[in-house]
Write a protein that holds these residues in place. Structure first.
Motif, mmCIF file in Angstrom:
data_model
loop_
_atom_site.group_PDB
_atom_site.id
_atom_site.type_symbol
_atom_site.label_atom_id
_atom_site.label_comp_id
_atom_site.label_asym_id
_atom_site.label_seq_id
_atom_site.Cartn_x
_atom_site.Cartn_y
_atom_site.Cartn_z
ATOM 1 N N SER A 176 -3.033 -3.536 -2.194
ATOM 2 C CA SER A 176 -4.235 -4.339 -1.966
ATOM 3 C C SER A 176 -4.950 -4.354 -0.683
ATOM 4 O O SER A 176 -6.220 -4.329 -0.885
ATOM 5 C CB SER A 176 -3.656 -5.982 -2.046
ATOM 6 N N GLY A 177 -4.415 -4.147 0.281
ATOM 7 C CA GLY A 177 -5.070 -3.691 1.588
ATOM 8 C C GLY A 177 -6.004 -2.459 1.467
ATOM 9 O O GLY A 177 -7.089 -2.530 1.826
ATOM 10 N N HIS A 178 -5.466 -1.562 0.780
ATOM 11 C CA HIS A 178 -6.272 -0.173 0.828
ATOM 12 C C HIS A 178 -7.503 -0.532 -0.256
ATOM 13 O O HIS A 178 -8.559 -0.182 0.081
ATOM 14 C CB HIS A 178 -5.466 0.894 0.221
ATOM 15 N N GLY A 179 -7.327 -1.524 -1.164
ATOM 16 C CA GLY A 179 -8.409 -1.799 -2.152
ATOM 17 C C GLY A 179 -9.415 -2.337 -1.324
ATOM 18 O O GLY A 179 -10.539 -2.013 -1.768
ATOM 19 N N PHE A 223 8.327 -12.803 2.913
ATOM 20 C CA PHE A 223 8.661 -11.823 2.143
ATOM 21 C C PHE A 223 7.632 -11.073 1.548
ATOM 22 O O PHE A 223 6.753 -11.736 0.778
ATOM 23 C CB PHE A 223 9.619 -12.540 0.719
ATOM 24 N N LEU A 224 7.672 -9.896 1.896
ATOM 25 C CA LEU A 224 6.397 -8.892 1.288
ATOM 26 C C LEU A 224 7.120 -7.876 0.308
ATOM 27 O O LEU A 224 8.055 -7.128 0.518
ATOM 28 C CB LEU A 224 6.073 -8.305 2.509
ATOM 29 N N ASP A 225 6.180 -7.754 -0.908
ATOM 30 C CA ASP A 225 6.453 -6.670 -1.593
ATOM 31 C C ASP A 225 5.427 -5.611 -1.215
ATOM 32 O O ASP A 225 4.225 -5.620 -1.378
ATOM 33 C CB ASP A 225 6.005 -7.080 -3.030
ATOM 34 N N PHE A 226 6.049 -4.664 -0.263
ATOM 35 C CA PHE A 226 5.165 -3.596 0.355
ATOM 36 C C PHE A 226 4.216 -3.010 -0.593
ATOM 37 O O PHE A 226 3.089 -2.821 0.033
ATOM 38 C CB PHE A 226 6.310 -2.508 1.074
ATOM 39 N N GLN A 227 4.510 -2.508 -1.555
ATOM 40 C CA GLN A 227 3.459 -1.511 -2.414
ATOM 41 C C GLN A 227 2.527 -2.589 -2.911
ATOM 42 O O GLN A 227 1.208 -2.185 -2.577
ATOM 43 C CB GLN A 227 4.170 -1.209 -3.466
ATOM 44 N N SER A 228 2.660 -3.832 -3.175
ATOM 45 C CA SER A 228 1.340 -4.814 -3.476
ATOM 46 C C SER A 228 0.584 -4.959 -2.397
ATOM 47 O O SER A 228 -0.679 -5.001 -2.209
ATOM 48 C CB SER A 228 2.091 -6.254 -4.101
#
Length: 123
Positions: free
Chosen positions: A17-20, A8-13
């Motif tokens: 996080s990946g961009h950070g 289950f993925l909260d896409f925005q998180s």
């Protein structure tokens, strides 16, 4: 025998996080969109027990095409691309535009609740 796993993925998180983690490469946020099936497979591969990812549920907001036609079209195209993988299901909620005319960005509402409810129902 491999354990079956649902991710289950909260896409925005995941996206932020990946961009950070990778923003030092100089890519803008919209160019750093993760592949949900790829993220899920990586999670499955890194588990200590043999695992097979059998379901990927992605929870995200959807821009209103009346207010943001290009982001809405991009969101729809991403959803179509991701769901070519039969394991992926995308659950979207319309963004809330309250205060948008005053300079407030549209906000996700109900995504976390939808994810939590689905998780409790599917366990």
């Amino acid at each position: 025998m491999a354990e079956r796993v649902a991710v289950f993925l909260d896409f925005q998180s995941v996206h932020l996080s990946g961009h950070g983690l990778f923003e030092s490469y100089g890519l803008p946020l919209y160019r750093c969109v993760p592949d949900p099936a790829g993220v899920a497979d990586l999670i499955g591969q890194r588990r200590s027990r043999a695992s097979e990812v059998t379901a990927v549920r992605v929870y995200r907001g959807r821009p209103d095409p009346n207010f943001q036609p290009l982001p809405a079209a991009a969101n729809d195209a991403q959803t179509a691309q991701w769901t070519h993988d039969g394991r992926v299901q995308v659950i979207r909620r319309q963004l809330n535009y309250r205060g948008w005319t005053d300079g407030m960005p549209p906000q996700e509402k109900g995504i976390d609740v939808a994810l939590a409810v689905d998780l409790t129902h599917l366990i």
